[in-house]
Write a protein that holds these residues in place. Structure first.
Motif, short mmCIF file in Angstrom:
data_model
loop_
_atom_site.label_atom_id
_atom_site.label_comp_id
_atom_site.label_asym_id
_atom_site.label_seq_id
_atom_site.Cartn_x
_atom_site.Cartn_y
_atom_site.Cartn_z
N GLU A 175 11.95 -15.80 -21.50
CA GLU A 175 12.78 -16.99 -21.52
C GLU A 175 12.79 -17.68 -20.15
O GLU A 175 12.72 -18.91 -20.06
N GLU A 176 12.87 -16.88 -19.10
CA GLU A 176 12.87 -17.44 -17.75
C GLU A 176 11.53 -18.12 -17.44
O GLU A 176 11.50 -19.18 -16.81
N LEU A 177 10.43 -17.53 -17.90
CA LEU A 177 9.11 -18.14 -17.71
C LEU A 177 9.04 -19.48 -18.43
O LEU A 177 8.52 -20.46 -17.90
N PHE A 178 9.59 -19.54 -19.63
CA PHE A 178 9.63 -20.79 -20.38
C PHE A 178 10.41 -21.85 -19.61
O PHE A 178 9.99 -23.00 -19.48
N ASN A 179 11.57 -21.45 -19.07
CA ASN A 179 12.39 -22.39 -18.30
C ASN A 179 11.66 -22.88 -17.05
O ASN A 179 11.75 -24.06 -16.69
N LEU A 180 10.91 -21.99 -16.40
CA LEU A 180 10.13 -22.41 -15.24
C LEU A 180 9.06 -23.42 -15.63
O LEU A 180 8.82 -24.39 -14.91
N ARG A 181 8.43 -23.20 -16.77
CA ARG A 181 7.41 -24.15 -17.22
C ARG A 181 8.02 -25.51 -17.51
O ARG A 181 7.41 -26.55 -17.21
N MET A 182 9.20 -25.52 -18.09
CA MET A 182 9.86 -26.79 -18.39
C MET A 182 10.23 -27.52 -17.09
O MET A 182 10.04 -28.73 -16.97
N GLU B 128 10.26 -26.45 -7.23
CA GLU B 128 9.87 -26.57 -5.84
C GLU B 128 8.79 -25.57 -5.46
O GLU B 128 7.88 -25.88 -4.72
N SER B 129 8.90 -24.35 -5.95
CA SER B 129 7.95 -23.31 -5.58
C SER B 129 7.35 -22.68 -6.83
O SER B 129 8.08 -22.29 -7.74
N THR B 130 6.04 -22.56 -6.84
CA THR B 130 5.37 -21.97 -8.00
C THR B 130 5.19 -20.47 -7.87
O THR B 130 4.62 -19.84 -8.75
N ALA B 131 5.67 -19.87 -6.80
CA ALA B 131 5.51 -18.44 -6.58
C ALA B 131 6.25 -17.62 -7.64
O ALA B 131 5.85 -16.49 -7.93
N ALA B 132 7.28 -18.18 -8.22
CA ALA B 132 8.05 -17.45 -9.23
C ALA B 132 7.22 -17.17 -10.48
O ALA B 132 7.46 -16.17 -11.17
#
Length: 63
Positions: A23-30, A38-42
């Protein structure tokens, strides 16, 4: 979280954490698509944690 720490957890805890990570990965993609990230390291960190959970589940014999 290291693989050793994942192995010490119960199956339910691992599955629950895996769902949270997906779910967190989905939120990062959104957020990335909307330009708010700001940072794609996550991305890498979360993907590795998801892979670790799947590895530990597979080691425990759960499919």
């Amino acid at each position: 979280m290291k693989a050793k720490e994942w192995r010490d957890k119960s199956l339910d805890e691992i599955r629950q954490k895996e769902n949270e990570l997906v779910e967190e990965l989905f939120n990062l993609r959104m957020r990335s698509a909307s330009g708010q990230l700001e940072s794609t390291a996550a991305f890498g960190k979360i993907k590795k944690d998801i892979a670790r959970t799947k590895t530990v589940l597979r080691e425990k014999g759960v499919k």
